[in-house]
Design a protein around this motif. Structure first.
Motif, PDB file in Angstrom:
ATOM      1  N   LYS A  62     -15.398 -63.173   6.615  1.00  0.00           N
ATOM      2  CA  LYS A  62     -14.591 -62.561   7.680  1.00  0.00           C
ATOM      3  C   LYS A  62     -13.286 -63.349   7.850  1.00  0.00           C
ATOM      4  O   LYS A  62     -13.321 -64.568   7.893  1.00  0.00           O
ATOM      5  CB  LYS A  62     -15.423 -62.589   8.975  1.00  0.00           C
ATOM      6  N   PRO A  63     -12.146 -62.644   7.950  1.00  0.00           N
ATOM      7  CA  PRO A  63     -10.876 -63.363   8.119  1.00  0.00           C
ATOM      8  C   PRO A  63     -10.832 -64.123   9.440  1.00  0.00           C
ATOM      9  O   PRO A  63     -11.487 -63.724  10.403  1.00  0.00           O
ATOM     10  CB  PRO A  63      -9.823 -62.249   8.142  1.00  0.00           C
ATOM     11  N   LEU A  64     -10.040 -65.193   9.466  1.00  0.00           N
ATOM     12  CA  LEU A  64      -9.779 -65.864  10.738  1.00  0.00           C
ATOM     13  C   LEU A  64      -8.951 -64.934  11.615  1.00  0.00           C
ATOM     14  O   LEU A  64      -8.160 -64.129  11.126  1.00  0.00           O
ATOM     15  CB  LEU A  64      -9.000 -67.157  10.522  1.00  0.00           C
ATOM     16  N   SER A  65      -9.149 -65.076  12.931  1.00  0.00           N
ATOM     17  CA  SER A  65      -8.424 -64.250  13.879  1.00  0.00           C
ATOM     18  C   SER A  65      -7.379 -65.128  14.570  1.00  0.00           C
ATOM     19  O   SER A  65      -7.715 -66.081  15.260  1.00  0.00           O
ATOM     20  CB  SER A  65      -9.451 -63.700  14.879  1.00  0.00           C
ATOM     21  N   ILE A  66      -6.114 -64.789  14.333  1.00  0.00           N
ATOM     22  CA  ILE A  66      -5.017 -65.623  14.843  1.00  0.00           C
ATOM     23  C   ILE A  66      -4.267 -64.870  15.943  1.00  0.00           C
ATOM     24  O   ILE A  66      -3.859 -63.724  15.741  1.00  0.00           O
ATOM     25  CB  ILE A  66      -4.016 -65.969  13.715  1.00  0.00           C
ATOM     26  N   GLY A  67      -4.069 -65.501  17.084  1.00  0.00           N
ATOM     27  CA  GLY A  67      -3.295 -64.889  18.159  1.00  0.00           C
ATOM     28  C   GLY A  67      -1.826 -65.270  18.023  1.00  0.00           C
ATOM     29  O   GLY A  67      -1.504 -66.425  17.743  1.00  0.00           O
ATOM     30  N   LEU A  68      -0.955 -64.276  18.204  1.00  0.00           N
ATOM     31  CA  LEU A  68       0.495 -64.537  18.175  1.00  0.00           C
ATOM     32  C   LEU A  68       1.076 -64.103  19.513  1.00  0.00           C
ATOM     33  O   LEU A  68       0.937 -62.936  19.910  1.00  0.00           O
ATOM     34  CB  LEU A  68       1.153 -63.752  17.034  1.00  0.00           C
ATOM     35  N   THR A  69       1.711 -65.039  20.211  1.00  0.00           N
ATOM     36  CA  THR A  69       2.219 -64.697  21.526  1.00  0.00           C
ATOM     37  C   THR A  69       3.579 -65.348  21.768  1.00  0.00           C
ATOM     38  O   THR A  69       4.115 -66.040  20.896  1.00  0.00           O
ATOM     39  CB  THR A  69       1.190 -65.072  22.617  1.00  0.00           C
ATOM     40  N   GLY A  70       4.106 -65.135  22.947  1.00  0.00           N
ATOM     41  CA  GLY A  70       5.416 -65.675  23.296  1.00  0.00           C
ATOM     42  C   GLY A  70       5.945 -64.887  24.474  1.00  0.00           C
ATOM     43  O   GLY A  70       5.539 -63.748  24.695  1.00  0.00           O
ATOM     44  N   GLY A  71       6.818 -65.504  25.244  1.00  0.00           N
ATOM     45  CA  GLY A  71       7.381 -64.837  26.408  1.00  0.00           C
ATOM     46  C   GLY A  71       8.306 -63.709  26.003  1.00  0.00           C
ATOM     47  O   GLY A  71       8.654 -63.552  24.836  1.00  0.00           O
ATOM     48  N   ILE A  72       8.707 -62.953  26.993  1.00  0.00           N
ATOM     49  CA  ILE A  72       9.627 -61.835  26.793  1.00  0.00           C
ATOM     50  C   ILE A  72      10.904 -62.330  26.082  1.00  0.00           C
ATOM     51  O   ILE A  72      11.468 -63.359  26.458  1.00  0.00           O
ATOM     52  CB  ILE A  72       9.956 -61.176  28.147  1.00  0.00           C
ATOM     53  N   GLY A  73      11.287 -61.613  25.028  1.00  0.00           N
ATOM     54  CA  GLY A  73      12.508 -61.954  24.297  1.00  0.00           C
ATOM     55  C   GLY A  73      12.418 -63.171  23.396  1.00  0.00           C
ATOM     56  O   GLY A  73      13.416 -63.599  22.822  1.00  0.00           O
ATOM     57  N   SER A  74      11.206 -63.722  23.233  1.00  0.00           N
ATOM     58  CA  SER A  74      11.068 -64.916  22.389  1.00  0.00           C
ATOM     59  C   SER A  74      11.254 -64.576  20.912  1.00  0.00           C
ATOM     60  O   SER A  74      11.682 -65.419  20.123  1.00  0.00           O
ATOM     61  CB  SER A  74       9.701 -65.559  22.602  1.00  0.00           C
ATOM     62  N   GLY A  75      10.917 -63.348  20.559  1.00  0.00           N
ATOM     63  CA  GLY A  75      11.025 -62.926  19.164  1.00  0.00           C
ATOM     64  C   GLY A  75       9.676 -62.727  18.476  1.00  0.00           C
ATOM     65  O   GLY A  75       9.588 -62.742  17.259  1.00  0.00           O
ATOM     66  N   LYS A  76       8.608 -62.522  19.274  1.00  0.00           N
ATOM     67  CA  LYS A  76       7.282 -62.312  18.671  1.00  0.00           C
ATOM     68  C   LYS A  76       7.252 -61.149  17.701  1.00  0.00           C
ATOM     69  O   LYS A  76       6.612 -61.227  16.660  1.00  0.00           O
ATOM     70  CB  LYS A  76       6.167 -61.962  19.648  1.00  0.00           C
ATOM     71  N   SER A  77       7.906 -60.050  18.088  1.00  0.00           N
ATOM     72  CA  SER A  77       7.844 -58.860  17.227  1.00  0.00           C
ATOM     73  C   SER A  77       8.536 -59.134  15.898  1.00  0.00           C
ATOM     74  O   SER A  77       8.039 -58.720  14.841  1.00  0.00           O
ATOM     75  CB  SER A  77       8.511 -57.666  17.894  1.00  0.00           C
ATOM     76  N   VAL A  78       9.654 -59.851  15.955  1.00  0.00           N
ATOM     77  CA  VAL A  78      10.377 -60.213  14.732  1.00  0.00           C
ATOM     78  C   VAL A  78       9.484 -61.096  13.848  1.00  0.00           C
ATOM     79  O   VAL A  78       9.357 -60.883  12.648  1.00  0.00           O
ATOM     80  CB  VAL A  78      11.693 -60.948  15.085  1.00  0.00           C
ATOM     81  N   VAL A  79       8.844 -62.081  14.476  1.00  0.00           N
ATOM     82  CA  VAL A  79       7.957 -62.987  13.739  1.00  0.00           C
ATOM     83  C   VAL A  79       6.768 -62.211  13.153  1.00  0.00           C
ATOM     84  O   VAL A  79       6.404 -62.389  11.989  1.00  0.00           O
ATOM     85  CB  VAL A  79       7.465 -64.134  14.661  1.00  0.00           C
ATOM     86  N   ALA A  80       6.204 -61.315  13.952  1.00  0.00           N
ATOM     87  CA  ALA A  80       5.070 -60.506  13.475  1.00  0.00           C
ATOM     88  C   ALA A  80       5.469 -59.696  12.243  1.00  0.00           C
ATOM     89  O   ALA A  80       4.703 -59.591  11.284  1.00  0.00           O
ATOM     90  CB  ALA A  80       4.584 -59.586  14.592  1.00  0.00           C
ATOM     91  N   ASP A  81       6.683 -59.169  12.257  1.00  0.00           N
ATOM     92  CA  ASP A  81       7.159 -58.381  11.113  1.00  0.00           C
ATOM     93  C   ASP A  81       7.222 -59.229   9.841  1.00  0.00           C
ATOM     94  O   ASP A  81       6.911 -58.747   8.750  1.00  0.00           O
ATOM     95  CB  ASP A  81       8.541 -57.783  11.406  1.00  0.00           C
ATOM     96  N   PHE A  82       7.628 -60.496   9.984  1.00  0.00           N
ATOM     97  CA  PHE A  82       7.684 -61.365   8.805  1.00  0.00           C
ATOM     98  C   PHE A  82       6.285 -61.662   8.261  1.00  0.00           C
ATOM     99  O   PHE A  82       6.068 -61.656   7.048  1.00  0.00           O
ATOM    100  CB  PHE A  82       8.426 -62.674   9.102  1.00  0.00           C
ATOM    101  N   PHE A  83       5.328 -61.923   9.157  1.00  0.00           N
ATOM    102  CA  PHE A  83       3.952 -62.139   8.698  1.00  0.00           C
ATOM    103  C   PHE A  83       3.451 -60.893   7.965  1.00  0.00           C
ATOM    104  O   PHE A  83       2.786 -60.976   6.938  1.00  0.00           O
ATOM    105  CB  PHE A  83       3.026 -62.488   9.870  1.00  0.00           C
ATOM    106  N   SER A  84       3.820 -59.760   8.501  1.00  0.00           N
ATOM    107  CA  SER A  84       3.421 -58.500   7.889  1.00  0.00           C
ATOM    108  C   SER A  84       3.994 -58.387   6.473  1.00  0.00           C
ATOM    109  O   SER A  84       3.306 -57.971   5.538  1.00  0.00           O
ATOM    110  CB  SER A  84       3.934 -57.382   8.792  1.00  0.00           C
TER     111      SER A  84
END
Ligand code: ATP
Length: 195
Positions: free
Chosen positions: A1-23
């Protein structure tokens, strides 16, 4: 089973941008916000509970979620917002667990969520990544992105868990002021891939 990693950050931190790179690196990413929105449309448990609490008008006759109506109800009503969250969050959790099981042979997957630390959800992850940037930079980014006022960004920020708390409770921190984020992401990717 894969490890489950949480990705978070405050509003405007850039989580979505970072998530896109992991993707882009081939990591399966579960975007909680988007999935929650879909589940409010499709999940029968959510539908029945929302109707029970807020009345029939939160869904249209054809069964579409009436977002404007719901937004109206929770606008400036923190109790109503809490009720919605209490209905939606457990179903997102279940949906994520089911999704996780389907991801096959990868070392790890990521769940992106703005509220990992607000909900206690963070305890369920194998590792946590927090994206952070200085408040002023985040304010400017969000004003530009959402075409909204400084005041409304400050209000949303004031309701979030502090950056320091997030950083203290995280295994990895990505700094997104003027730093390059790709080398930080690749370094974390390499570490998570050989745990
Ligand atoms: P929210 O919680 O509000 O959804 P978020 O953490 O997901 O925010 P993003 O949407 O990824 O944040 O980023 C906020 C805005 O800042 C976006 O418009 C994004 O394009 C921009 N942005 C993110 N990182 C950078 C950067 N390093 N340089 C310039 N702009 C950036």
């Amino acid at each position: 089973k894969p490890l489950s990693i949480g990705l978070t950050g405050g509003i405007g931190s850039g989580k979505s941008v970072v998530a896109d790179f992991f993707s882009l690196l081939g990591v399966p990413v579960y975007t909680s916000d988007a999935e929650a929105k879909k589940l409010m449309q499709t999940d029968i448990t959510i539908r029945e509970s929302l109707i029970e609490v807020f009345g029939d008008s939160v869904y249209s006759e054809s069964g579409e979620l009436n977002r404007a109506e719901l937004a109206n109800i929770i606008f400036n009503d923190d109790e109503a917002l809490k009720k919605v969250n209490t209905i939606v969050h457990p179903q997102v959790r279940l949906h994520y667990q089911a999704w996780l099981k389907e991801q096959g042979q990868v070392p790890y997957v990521i769940q992106e969520s703005a509220i990992l630390f607000d909900t206690g959800l963070y305890k369920n992850f194998d590792r946590i990544i927090t994206v952070t940037a200085d408040p002023e930079i985040r304010i400017q980014r969000v004003m530009l992105r959402d075409k909204c006022t400084r005041q409304s960004v400050l209000e949303r920020m004031s309701k979030q868990v502090s950056e320091q708390t997030k950083i203290d409770l995280s295994d990895f921190v990505i700094y997104n002021n003027s730093e390059l984020i790709i080398p930080q992401i690749i370094s974390i990717h390499e570490q998570l891939s050989c745990l």
